[in-house]
Enzyme design. Structure first.
Site, PDB file in Angstrom:
ATOM      1  N   HIS A 228       0.745  -1.280  -0.050  1.00  0.00           N
ATOM      2  CA  HIS A 228       0.056  -0.134  -0.094  1.00  0.00           C
ATOM      3  C   HIS A 228       0.847   1.412  -0.089  1.00  0.00           C
ATOM      4  O   HIS A 228       0.807   2.097   0.956  1.00  0.00           O
ATOM      5  CB  HIS A 228      -0.973   0.073   1.236  1.00  0.00           C
ATOM      6  CG  HIS A 228      -0.422  -0.293   2.704  1.00  0.00           C
ATOM      7  ND1 HIS A 228       0.792  -0.080   3.093  1.00  0.00           N
ATOM      8  CD2 HIS A 228      -1.045  -1.311   3.317  1.00  0.00           C
ATOM      9  CE1 HIS A 228       0.819  -0.606   4.225  1.00  0.00           C
ATOM     10  NE2 HIS A 228       0.022  -1.406   4.562  1.00  0.00           N
ATOM     11  N   ASP A 301      -6.135  -4.239   0.316  1.00  0.00           N
ATOM     12  CA  ASP A 301      -5.946  -3.859   1.521  1.00  0.00           C
ATOM     13  C   ASP A 301      -7.404  -4.183   2.481  1.00  0.00           C
ATOM     14  O   ASP A 301      -7.548  -3.223   3.300  1.00  0.00           O
ATOM     15  CB  ASP A 301      -5.287  -2.663   2.132  1.00  0.00           C
ATOM     16  CG  ASP A 301      -4.571  -2.577   3.645  1.00  0.00           C
ATOM     17  OD1 ASP A 301      -4.670  -3.671   4.244  1.00  0.00           O
ATOM     18  OD2 ASP A 301      -4.388  -1.586   4.079  1.00  0.00           O
ATOM     19  N   PHE A 319      -7.598   1.288  12.370  1.00  0.00           N
ATOM     20  CA  PHE A 319      -7.251   1.753  11.119  1.00  0.00           C
ATOM     21  C   PHE A 319      -7.939   0.764   9.895  1.00  0.00           C
ATOM     22  O   PHE A 319      -7.919  -0.483  10.204  1.00  0.00           O
ATOM     23  CB  PHE A 319      -5.959   1.809  10.726  1.00  0.00           C
ATOM     24  CG  PHE A 319      -4.896   2.857  11.262  1.00  0.00           C
ATOM     25  CD1 PHE A 319      -4.960   4.235  10.858  1.00  0.00           C
ATOM     26  CD2 PHE A 319      -4.436   2.902  12.620  1.00  0.00           C
ATOM     27  CE1 PHE A 319      -4.194   5.365  11.463  1.00  0.00           C
ATOM     28  CE2 PHE A 319      -3.800   3.709  13.190  1.00  0.00           C
ATOM     29  CZ  PHE A 319      -3.529   5.160  12.521  1.00  0.00           C
TER      30      PHE A 319
END
Length: 423
Positions: A228, A301, A319
């Site tokens: 990412h 992700d 997150f």
């Protein structure tokens, strides 16, 4: 079965193609193929691609099944057109031993609806203090090694890992984050964090560790893959490393390609992900990085969390967002329909390229290959409804987004694993 009247992409042009499937393999491609007694599925001109591949997802099992399971996550992946995914090892317990990996493999064999190739961790407990048993984990089917969720803080530990991985011809896949620079941040350290009064995470938190790691990878002769990528500095470091002949590859998420910090207008925790949404110039650099080959492919992700976990506010919420059910659709709507990417590029970045980077089966439509196929209705228009997700979690910033294109059919080893309702 015979998939009839589909179209495939060839040099950015649509070519009519039937696909004949027998015994889980593609037997033939062409026009006017004879199905004999096989089932015939009329695709009515819809796009046929190799099965989508996602090498960065979180399935949360074992230990965090309230967020996602192998069963629910692979159903969601099939809904998103994915025929192969690779889940990260930051579960509870961590997938850091042969016994734990083999236990996960049993769950996958029992519950998975698509192909699942699991990672194992680089270090025991993701603590960065002792290496996991690389040789044993590879023998038990580890896809690659990663401490995703945290960066490996010790250069010595990362070099040892890379040397060991290189000896086994295995990749090191890195979440890059220098912990001393995080400073309790929740979003990108930029104009939005200043405006909203939310602590920020500097861009250099990511790029400084990539800069360290590419030199370690060069010394070790290791394939080093960056998860990412989110900053322009990171793109620059990876570009320079590739030019220097270092074996480094990188991925980017759909949300970092279509959003930036300016899309965060309040403290909605569904805009909190790690790495965070960066500046507009970072987003432009990510797009440029894909276009010039600095970045190799797109990965979601997919990071599911329950509403109650996100409801505590952006500064303390976990997150991550879900993304596996709408990744292609989002990129097609926001980036192909607007002329930023071609459809051929998007398909390649979600099929061919990840297969090539990790030397995987898949990413092709050829006689003799596994019949892993995604069929896409490029003309369908609809409003995204998170309540219709097959994932156990609904944490997305894209709820209500108007999208064009949707998955019509997902086929794995010749078996239909997802079919659009009413079809």
């Amino acid at each position: 079965m015979l998939l009839k009247n589909g179209v495939v992409l060839h040099n950015n042009a649509f070519v009519q193609q039937d696909v004949l499937i027998e015994a889980g393999k593609i037997k033939a491609l062409g026009t006017d193929l004879d199905a004999g007694s096989l089932e015939v599925v009329d695709l009515k001109g819809k796009l046929v691609t190799p099965g989508l591949i996602d090498v960065h997802v979180h399935l949360r099992e074992p230990g965090l099944e309230h967020k996602e399971t192998v069963e629910s996550g692979t159903k969601a992946a099939a809904r998103g057109g994915f025929t192969s995914i690779s889940p990260m090892p930051n579960t509870n317990p961590i997938i850091d031993t042969v016994e734990r990996l083999e236990s996960l493999n049993h769950i996958i064999e029992r519950d998975a609806h698509i192909k699942v190739r699991p990672y194992a961790s680089i270090t025991e407990g993701l603590k960065g203090e002792a290496l996991a048993d690389f040789e044993g984990l590879k023998a038990s089917g580890a896809f690659a090694f990663t401490d995703d969720g945290v960066g490996v803080q010790s250069a010595d530990m990362m070099l040892r890992a890379m040397v060991n991985a290189a000896q086994l011809d295995m990749p090191i896949v890195a979440h890059t984050e220098e912990n001393t620079l995080i400073r309790g941040g929740a979003i990108h350290d930029g104009r939005t964090s200043e405006k909203l009064g939310i602590p920020g995470i500097p861009a250099v938190t990511e790029s400084v560790q990539i800069a360290r790691d590419v030199l370690l990878a060069e010394a070790a002769g290791c394939h080093y893959h960056v998860c990412h990528v989110s900053t322009k500095e990171s793109v620059r470091v990876i570009r320079d490393a590739k030019r220097a002949g270092i074996r480094v590859t990188g991925e980017v998420t759909p949300h970092h390609l279509v959003l930036d910090e300016n899309d965060i207008t309040d403290s909605d925790p569904n805009f909190k992900m790690n790495p965070p949404l960066r500046g507009a110039d970072d987003r432009e650099a990510l797009i440029e990085g894909l276009l010039d080959g600095t970045l190799d492919f797109i990965a979601t992700d997919h990071a599911p969390h329950q509403d109650s976990e996100k409801a505590v506010g952006i500064e303390t919420a976990p997150f991550g967002i879900v993304g596996i059910e709408n990744a292609f659709q989002l990129c097609y709507t926001k980036l192909v329909k607007t002329g930023v990417f071609t459809l051929q590029q998007l398909v390649d970045w979600m099929t061919v390229k990840p297969a090539e980077v990790f030397n995987m089966d898949g990413g092709v439509l050829l006689p003799g290959s596994d019949a892993d196929i995604t069929v896409i209705d490029l003309d369908k228009e609809y409003r995204l409804d998170k309540e219709a997700f097959l994932s156990k979690s609904k944490n997305t910033p894209f709820d209500g987004e108007q999208l064009t294109s949707d998955i019509y059919l997902t086929v794995v080893n010749g078996e239909i694993k997802y079919q659009a309702e009413g079809q």
